[in-house]
Design a protein around this motif. Sequence first.
Motif, PDB file in Angstrom:
ATOM      1  N   ALA A  44     -25.864   8.559 -22.211  1.00 20.59           N
ATOM      2  CA  ALA A  44     -26.264   9.767 -21.481  1.00 20.59           C
ATOM      3  C   ALA A  44     -25.038  10.541 -20.999  1.00 20.59           C
ATOM      4  O   ALA A  44     -24.961  11.767 -21.141  1.00 20.59           O
ATOM      5  CB  ALA A  44     -27.156   9.404 -20.305  1.00 20.59           C
ATOM      6  N   ASP A  45     -24.062   9.833 -20.424  1.00 25.05           N
ATOM      7  CA  ASP A  45     -22.836  10.492 -19.973  1.00 25.05           C
ATOM      8  C   ASP A  45     -22.069  11.106 -21.137  1.00 25.05           C
ATOM      9  O   ASP A  45     -21.603  12.243 -21.055  1.00 25.05           O
ATOM     10  CB  ASP A  45     -21.920   9.495 -19.259  1.00 25.05           C
ATOM     11  N   LEU A  46     -21.950  10.369 -22.221  1.00 28.50           N
ATOM     12  CA  LEU A  46     -21.234  10.877 -23.384  1.00 28.50           C
ATOM     13  C   LEU A  46     -21.938  12.081 -24.002  1.00 28.50           C
ATOM     14  O   LEU A  46     -21.287  13.032 -24.447  1.00 28.50           O
ATOM     15  CB  LEU A  46     -21.057   9.781 -24.429  1.00 28.50           C
ATOM     16  N   THR A  47     -23.258  12.046 -24.023  1.00 32.53           N
ATOM     17  CA  THR A  47     -24.013  13.168 -24.570  1.00 32.53           C
ATOM     18  C   THR A  47     -23.752  14.431 -23.760  1.00 32.53           C
ATOM     19  O   THR A  47     -23.482  15.496 -24.324  1.00 32.53           O
ATOM     20  CB  THR A  47     -25.520  12.855 -24.599  1.00 32.53           C
ATOM     21  N   ARG A  48     -23.806  14.328 -22.444  1.00 29.52           N
ATOM     22  CA  ARG A  48     -23.540  15.493 -21.590  1.00 29.52           C
ATOM     23  C   ARG A  48     -22.118  16.011 -21.805  1.00 29.52           C
ATOM     24  O   ARG A  48     -21.896  17.226 -21.933  1.00 29.52           O
ATOM     25  CB  ARG A  48     -23.737  15.126 -20.122  1.00 29.52           C
ATOM     26  N   LEU A  49     -21.165  15.119 -21.836  1.00 31.90           N
ATOM     27  CA  LEU A  49     -19.767  15.498 -22.011  1.00 31.90           C
ATOM     28  C   LEU A  49     -19.528  16.141 -23.367  1.00 31.90           C
ATOM     29  O   LEU A  49     -18.913  17.210 -23.470  1.00 31.90           O
ATOM     30  CB  LEU A  49     -18.873  14.264 -21.843  1.00 31.90           C
ATOM     31  N   LEU A  50     -20.033  15.514 -24.418  1.00 33.91           N
ATOM     32  CA  LEU A  50     -19.804  16.025 -25.768  1.00 33.91           C
ATOM     33  C   LEU A  50     -20.528  17.344 -26.013  1.00 33.91           C
ATOM     34  O   LEU A  50     -20.017  18.217 -26.729  1.00 33.91           O
ATOM     35  CB  LEU A  50     -20.216  14.979 -26.802  1.00 33.91           C
ATOM     36  N   MET A  51     -21.708  17.519 -25.422  1.00 33.74           N
ATOM     37  CA  MET A  51     -22.417  18.795 -25.557  1.00 33.74           C
ATOM     38  C   MET A  51     -21.636  19.923 -24.885  1.00 33.74           C
ATOM     39  O   MET A  51     -21.529  21.026 -25.427  1.00 33.74           O
ATOM     40  CB  MET A  51     -23.825  18.700 -24.962  1.00 33.74           C
ATOM     41  N   GLU A 121     -21.946   8.820 -14.026  1.00 35.25           N
ATOM     42  CA  GLU A 121     -22.614   7.584 -13.622  1.00 35.25           C
ATOM     43  C   GLU A 121     -22.013   6.338 -14.256  1.00 35.25           C
ATOM     44  O   GLU A 121     -21.729   5.362 -13.577  1.00 35.25           O
ATOM     45  CB  GLU A 121     -24.095   7.692 -13.963  1.00 35.25           C
ATOM     46  N   TYR A 122     -21.820   6.348 -15.561  1.00 35.42           N
ATOM     47  CA  TYR A 122     -21.339   5.149 -16.245  1.00 35.42           C
ATOM     48  C   TYR A 122     -19.862   5.227 -16.605  1.00 35.42           C
ATOM     49  O   TYR A 122     -19.137   4.251 -16.482  1.00 35.42           O
ATOM     50  CB  TYR A 122     -22.153   4.897 -17.520  1.00 35.42           C
ATOM     51  N   LEU A 123     -19.412   6.381 -17.068  1.00 34.79           N
ATOM     52  CA  LEU A 123     -18.018   6.511 -17.498  1.00 34.79           C
ATOM     53  C   LEU A 123     -17.054   6.597 -16.322  1.00 34.79           C
ATOM     54  O   LEU A 123     -15.863   6.348 -16.484  1.00 34.79           O
ATOM     55  CB  LEU A 123     -17.848   7.752 -18.375  1.00 34.79           C
ATOM     56  N   ARG A 124     -17.538   6.978 -15.169  1.00 39.37           N
ATOM     57  CA  ARG A 124     -16.740   7.131 -13.955  1.00 39.37           C
ATOM     58  C   ARG A 124     -15.659   8.203 -14.093  1.00 39.37           C
ATOM     59  O   ARG A 124     -14.668   8.190 -13.380  1.00 39.37           O
ATOM     60  CB  ARG A 124     -16.109   5.802 -13.517  1.00 39.37           C
ATOM     61  N   LEU A 125     -15.857   9.142 -15.035  1.00 39.20           N
ATOM     62  CA  LEU A 125     -14.926  10.263 -15.183  1.00 39.20           C
ATOM     63  C   LEU A 125     -15.257  11.302 -14.126  1.00 39.20           C
ATOM     64  O   LEU A 125     -16.425  11.533 -13.824  1.00 39.20           O
ATOM     65  CB  LEU A 125     -15.052  10.892 -16.569  1.00 39.20           C
ATOM     66  N   PRO A 126     -14.240  11.953 -13.559  1.00 36.32           N
ATOM     67  CA  PRO A 126     -14.518  12.979 -12.547  1.00 36.32           C
ATOM     68  C   PRO A 126     -15.263  14.169 -13.147  1.00 36.32           C
ATOM     69  O   PRO A 126     -14.868  14.704 -14.182  1.00 36.32           O
ATOM     70  CB  PRO A 126     -13.132  13.390 -12.052  1.00 36.32           C
ATOM     71  N   LEU A 127     -16.332  14.585 -12.502  1.00 36.82           N
ATOM     72  CA  LEU A 127     -17.152  15.691 -12.992  1.00 36.82           C
ATOM     73  C   LEU A 127     -16.446  17.035 -12.900  1.00 36.82           C
ATOM     74  O   LEU A 127     -16.726  17.933 -13.692  1.00 36.82           O
ATOM     75  CB  LEU A 127     -18.459  15.760 -12.212  1.00 36.82           C
TER      76      LEU A 127
END
Length: 163
Positions: A44-51, A121-127
Amino acid sequence: MRLFSLSVWLPGLLASVALFVLMVMTFADVVLRSVFNAPIEVAADLTRLLMAVMVFSVMPVLSGRNAHVSVDLLDAPFARFRLSRWRDAAVCLFCGAILFLPAQRVFDLAERSRSYGDVMEYLRLPLHVVGWFIAVMTLITAVVLVVRGVLLIVAPRLAGSAP
């Protein structure tokens, strides 16, 4: 000229890689979820980031090339009266001008996110980094559209449109 070529080529490469990673990750997630009952938790986190990367990295290039999807219902009347260039200039200037507002708003939201310390949530990367990327690319798109609109008025051949 080489820098300009790189500035057009690099966002396309970035979007292509993001799309490829998204496709591979989605396929792997479906297989792992269905076969082994073990989904990819960061999907889910990767999908949001990659989109976000995929959409906003190519937005300035598409705007500069006038490659957005458009509806041509009124092209014939504008062409008949030789007003196509002026219509295109007005659309570019209007869209470029209004894109400054979302760029500013996204930057404000990114700064708020940074001050709160929000992370994925999972990747803990700053938004806020994603927000800054979106804001900067939207701002670049706004500038590109305004420049294209001005070029359509003063130097239509440079903008890629015949008078």
